[in-house]
Design a protein around this motif. Structure first.
Motif, mmCIF file in Angstrom:
data_model
loop_
_atom_site.group_PDB
_atom_site.id
_atom_site.type_symbol
_atom_site.label_atom_id
_atom_site.label_comp_id
_atom_site.label_asym_id
_atom_site.label_seq_id
_atom_site.Cartn_x
_atom_site.Cartn_y
_atom_site.Cartn_z
ATOM 1 N N SER A 36 0.866 -1.178 0.000
ATOM 2 C CA SER A 36 0.000 0.000 0.000
ATOM 3 C C SER A 36 0.904 1.229 0.000
ATOM 4 C CB SER A 36 -0.936 0.015 1.205
ATOM 5 O OG SER A 36 -0.215 0.215 2.402
ATOM 6 N N PHE A 37 0.375 2.326 -0.480
ATOM 7 C CA PHE A 37 1.110 3.582 -0.494
ATOM 8 C C PHE A 37 0.199 4.696 -0.016
ATOM 9 C CE2 PHE A 37 3.810 1.189 -3.308
ATOM 10 C CZ PHE A 37 5.085 1.634 -2.955
ATOM 11 N N ALA A 38 0.743 5.570 0.821
ATOM 12 C CA ALA A 38 0.036 6.745 1.308
ATOM 13 C C ALA A 38 0.799 7.981 0.850
ATOM 14 C CB ALA A 38 -0.068 6.721 2.826
ATOM 15 N N VAL A 39 0.067 8.992 0.386
ATOM 16 C CA VAL A 39 0.682 10.223 -0.107
ATOM 17 C C VAL A 39 -0.086 11.423 0.438
ATOM 18 C CG1 VAL A 39 1.195 11.581 -2.181
ATOM 19 C CG2 VAL A 39 1.499 9.110 -2.213
ATOM 20 N N LEU A 40 0.667 12.450 0.821
ATOM 21 C CA LEU A 40 0.081 13.719 1.251
ATOM 22 C C LEU A 40 -0.178 14.599 0.047
ATOM 23 C CD1 LEU A 40 2.331 14.795 4.264
ATOM 24 C CD2 LEU A 40 -0.069 14.144 4.350
ATOM 25 N N SER A 41 -1.255 15.355 0.094
ATOM 26 C CA SER A 41 -1.475 16.364 -0.940
ATOM 27 C C SER A 41 -0.447 17.472 -0.746
ATOM 28 C CB SER A 41 -2.896 16.922 -0.840
ATOM 29 O OG SER A 41 -3.108 17.515 0.437
ATOM 30 N N SER A 42 -0.195 18.237 -1.782
ATOM 31 C CA SER A 42 0.830 19.281 -1.701
ATOM 32 C C SER A 42 0.483 20.351 -0.678
ATOM 33 C CB SER A 42 1.064 19.905 -3.076
ATOM 34 O OG SER A 42 -0.124 20.472 -3.567
ATOM 35 N N ASP A 43 -0.795 20.547 -0.387
ATOM 36 C CA ASP A 43 -1.176 21.523 0.639
ATOM 37 C C ASP A 43 -1.186 20.911 2.039
ATOM 38 O OD1 ASP A 43 -3.436 19.920 0.573
ATOM 39 O OD2 ASP A 43 -4.762 21.494 -0.172
ATOM 40 N N ALA A 77 -3.129 18.870 3.439
ATOM 41 C CA ALA A 77 -4.447 18.801 4.069
ATOM 42 C C ALA A 77 -5.025 17.390 4.046
ATOM 43 C CB ALA A 77 -5.418 19.759 3.374
ATOM 44 N N VAL A 78 -4.554 16.548 3.116
ATOM 45 C CA VAL A 78 -5.144 15.229 2.902
ATOM 46 C C VAL A 78 -4.039 14.188 2.732
ATOM 47 C CG1 VAL A 78 -6.586 13.847 1.342
ATOM 48 C CG2 VAL A 78 -7.169 16.240 1.776
ATOM 49 N N ARG A 79 -4.252 13.026 3.328
ATOM 50 C CA ARG A 79 -3.397 11.862 3.071
ATOM 51 C C ARG A 79 -4.300 10.774 2.496
ATOM 52 N NH1 ARG A 79 -1.433 10.568 7.938
ATOM 53 N NH2 ARG A 79 0.458 11.767 7.648
ATOM 54 N N ALA A 80 -3.942 10.288 1.328
ATOM 55 C CA ALA A 80 -4.696 9.214 0.676
ATOM 56 C C ALA A 80 -3.840 7.957 0.656
ATOM 57 C CB ALA A 80 -5.075 9.611 -0.743
ATOM 58 N N THR A 81 -4.485 6.826 0.898
ATOM 59 C CA THR A 81 -3.810 5.532 0.868
ATOM 60 C C THR A 81 -4.491 4.664 -0.172
ATOM 61 O OG1 THR A 81 -3.340 5.726 3.225
ATOM 62 C CG2 THR A 81 -3.127 3.529 2.259
ATOM 63 N N LEU A 132 -6.141 16.123 7.474
ATOM 64 C CA LEU A 132 -5.122 16.428 8.470
ATOM 65 C C LEU A 132 -5.293 17.818 9.082
ATOM 66 C CD1 LEU A 132 -2.184 14.966 6.384
ATOM 67 C CD2 LEU A 132 -3.474 13.829 8.190
ATOM 68 N N GLU A 133 -5.090 17.881 10.374
ATOM 69 C CA GLU A 133 -5.044 19.129 11.139
ATOM 70 C C GLU A 133 -6.243 20.040 10.892
ATOM 71 O OE1 GLU A 133 -1.251 21.005 10.568
ATOM 72 O OE2 GLU A 133 -0.184 19.101 10.799
ATOM 73 N N ASN A 134 -7.387 19.469 10.611
ATOM 74 C CA ASN A 134 -8.621 20.233 10.389
ATOM 75 C C ASN A 134 -8.492 21.304 9.309
ATOM 76 O OD1 ASN A 134 -10.216 18.840 12.293
ATOM 77 N ND2 ASN A 134 -9.264 20.006 13.949
ATOM 78 N N LYS A 135 -7.535 21.152 8.418
ATOM 79 C CA LYS A 135 -7.355 22.124 7.341
ATOM 80 C C LYS A 135 -8.567 22.187 6.426
ATOM 81 C CE LYS A 135 -2.333 22.015 7.194
ATOM 82 N NZ LYS A 135 -1.152 21.796 6.369
ATOM 83 N N ALA A 160 -11.816 18.810 -2.675
ATOM 84 C CA ALA A 160 -11.914 17.767 -3.702
ATOM 85 C C ALA A 160 -10.606 17.661 -4.484
ATOM 86 C CB ALA A 160 -13.079 18.052 -4.643
ATOM 87 N N ALA A 161 -10.024 18.794 -4.839
ATOM 88 C CA ALA A 161 -8.765 18.786 -5.587
ATOM 89 C C ALA A 161 -7.645 18.160 -4.754
ATOM 90 C CB ALA A 161 -8.387 20.205 -6.015
ATOM 91 N N SER A 162 -7.605 18.445 -3.453
ATOM 92 C CA SER A 162 -6.575 17.866 -2.582
ATOM 93 C C SER A 162 -6.740 16.355 -2.471
ATOM 94 C CB SER A 162 -6.635 18.496 -1.186
ATOM 95 O OG SER A 162 -6.218 19.832 -1.228
ATOM 96 N N VAL A 163 -7.980 15.902 -2.338
ATOM 97 C CA VAL A 163 -8.245 14.459 -2.263
ATOM 98 C C VAL A 163 -7.811 13.784 -3.565
ATOM 99 C CG1 VAL A 163 -10.076 12.715 -2.174
ATOM 100 C CG2 VAL A 163 -10.096 14.627 -0.550
#
Length: 154
Positions: free
Chosen positions: A34-41, A43-47, A60-63, A73-76
């Motif tokens: 599995s791989f998890a990646v943070l969005s560039s802002d 705000a979101v980690r997707a696995t 993340l962090e209630n951003k 939506a763009a971050s997700v």
């Protein structure tokens, strides 16, 4: 002098056995990947799971509370697509040795895989191309801004 047919068949069978065992090991490993990646802002980690399926989303962090629905939506999408791309590249790297020609049995030439057709063209791009786009002034902007049609200018 050429090697006897029986000896060549014995080598080929041994190589086939080794390849089957290696493929089974690789399949077991890939089923657990599995791989998890943070969005560039950030705000979101997707696995994503072994077949590129989305298996987790973390805000993340209630951003997300300060984001518009389009930004969220763009971050997700950015994080999910980047994680899927990492998984695709991992699969490609893990499976590549099985397509190569045999060093012990010259008759086994290997075969070519069209990774672009399997995973899409982004799998063959450099990592730097996947995470940022460039503005007119040469500055990199996060992919999520590009997805929103924003150029980073205030």
């Amino acid at each position: 002098m050429t090697e006897p047919l029986e000896k060549r068949l014995e080598k080929a069978m041994a190589e086939l056995q080794a390849a089957q065992e290696a493929v089974a090991r690789t399949e077991r490993e890939l089923r657990q990947a599995s791989f998890a990646v943070l969005s560039s802002d950030r705000a979101v980690r997707a696995t994503v799971g072994p077949q590129g399926e989305l298996s987790g989303i973390e805000f993340l962090e209630n951003k997300y509370r300060d984001m518009s629905p389009q930004e969220l939506a763009a971050s997700v999408l950015e994080a999910a697509n980047a994680a899927r791309l990492k998984m695709n590249r991992h699969v490609m790297k893990a499976m590549a040795p099985f397509a190569e020609p045999s060093s012990n049995v010259p008759e086994l030439k290997g075969f070519e895989l069209d990774w672009e057709r399997i995973f899409g063209p982004e799998v063959l791009r450099d990592d730097a191309e996947d995470t940022a786009h460039t503005t007119r002034d040469g500055q990199a902007t996060p992919a999520w801004r590009d997805a929103l049609g924003e150029d980073g200018e205030d």
